[in-house]
Design a protein around this motif. Structure first.
Motif, mmCIF file in Angstrom:
data_model
loop_
_atom_site.group_PDB
_atom_site.id
_atom_site.type_symbol
_atom_site.label_atom_id
_atom_site.label_comp_id
_atom_site.label_asym_id
_atom_site.label_seq_id
_atom_site.Cartn_x
_atom_site.Cartn_y
_atom_site.Cartn_z
ATOM 1 N N LEU A 1 1.013 -1.290 0.170
ATOM 2 C CA LEU A 1 -0.076 0.145 0.107
ATOM 3 C C LEU A 1 1.036 1.050 -0.145
ATOM 4 C CD1 LEU A 1 -2.795 1.116 0.298
ATOM 5 C CD2 LEU A 1 -2.556 1.207 2.665
ATOM 6 N N THR A 2 0.726 2.100 -0.919
ATOM 7 C CA THR A 2 1.404 3.269 -0.894
ATOM 8 C C THR A 2 0.704 4.520 -0.408
ATOM 9 O OG1 THR A 2 0.431 4.156 -3.089
ATOM 10 C CG2 THR A 2 2.405 2.682 -3.213
ATOM 11 N N PRO A 3 1.391 5.455 -0.057
ATOM 12 C CA PRO A 3 0.380 6.561 0.598
ATOM 13 C C PRO A 3 -0.538 7.128 -0.537
ATOM 14 C CG PRO A 3 3.009 6.966 1.071
ATOM 15 C CD PRO A 3 2.849 5.847 -0.033
ATOM 16 N N GLU A 4 -0.152 7.262 -1.485
ATOM 17 C CA GLU A 4 -1.013 7.650 -2.703
ATOM 18 C C GLU A 4 -2.284 6.835 -2.849
ATOM 19 O OE1 GLU A 4 -3.046 10.381 -5.053
ATOM 20 O OE2 GLU A 4 -1.011 10.478 -3.981
ATOM 21 N N GLY B 1 -0.161 17.549 0.636
ATOM 22 C CA GLY B 1 1.228 17.529 1.316
ATOM 23 C C GLY B 1 1.313 16.180 2.037
ATOM 24 N N ASP B 2 2.049 16.179 3.208
ATOM 25 C CA ASP B 2 2.561 14.996 3.927
ATOM 26 C C ASP B 2 1.590 14.804 5.106
ATOM 27 O OD1 ASP B 2 3.721 12.599 4.909
ATOM 28 O OD2 ASP B 2 4.991 13.978 6.274
ATOM 29 N N PHE B 3 0.430 14.061 4.420
ATOM 30 C CA PHE B 3 -0.792 13.948 5.351
ATOM 31 C C PHE B 3 -0.494 12.609 6.261
ATOM 32 C CE2 PHE B 3 -1.505 11.095 1.918
ATOM 33 C CZ PHE B 3 -1.970 9.765 2.718
ATOM 34 N N THR B 4 0.536 11.879 5.963
ATOM 35 C CA THR B 4 0.680 10.383 6.752
ATOM 36 C C THR B 4 1.155 10.465 8.057
ATOM 37 O OG1 THR B 4 2.799 10.337 5.860
ATOM 38 C CG2 THR B 4 1.195 9.229 4.419
ATOM 39 N N SER B 5 1.840 11.548 8.491
ATOM 40 C CA SER B 5 2.036 11.609 9.971
ATOM 41 C C SER B 5 0.937 12.292 10.930
ATOM 42 C CB SER B 5 3.448 12.399 9.984
ATOM 43 O OG SER B 5 3.302 13.633 9.494
ATOM 44 N N LYS B 6 0.104 12.918 10.411
ATOM 45 C CA LYS B 6 -1.057 13.371 11.024
ATOM 46 C C LYS B 6 -1.877 12.470 11.590
ATOM 47 C CE LYS B 6 -0.725 17.855 8.509
ATOM 48 N NZ LYS B 6 -1.248 18.700 7.579
ATOM 49 N N ASP B 7 -2.483 12.620 12.820
ATOM 50 C CA ASP B 7 -3.615 12.070 13.519
ATOM 51 C C ASP B 7 -4.841 11.802 12.478
ATOM 52 O OD1 ASP B 7 -2.033 11.195 15.465
ATOM 53 O OD2 ASP B 7 -3.105 12.590 17.047
#
Length: 80
Positions: free
Chosen positions: A2-5, A25-31
């Motif tokens: 699974l990729t971030p996209e 942007g970089d959403f992956t590190s946000k809750d």
């Protein structure tokens, strides 16, 4: 894998008509909560992942994951 996209696409599809949801942007590190995703939206995201990619995330696992990054890591570790 699974990729971030791929996760971004599933999350946007699951957000429905809530236009306040943006995953720029970089959403992956946000809750998930910070991104505007409640438990129902997360369950729909997992349903979308299952439909699109055959990825199954058990509910009891989902509740332990607080960020998209954790979800990606779990999926990629579970599917490795």
């Amino acid at each position: 894998m699974l990729t971030p996209e791929q996760l971004r696409e599933a999350m946007i599809a699951s957000a429905g008509e809530d236009e306040s949801i943006t995953l720029d942007g970089d959403f992956t590190s946000k809750d998930f909560a910070e991104l505007g995703f409640d438990s129902l939206a997360l369950m729909e995201t997992c349903a979308q992942l299952k439909r699109d990619h055959g990825i199954v995330v058990p509910d009891e696992t989902l509740w332990d994951l607080t960020t998209p990054e954790q979800l990606i890591q779990w999926v990629n570790g579970a599917r490795a």
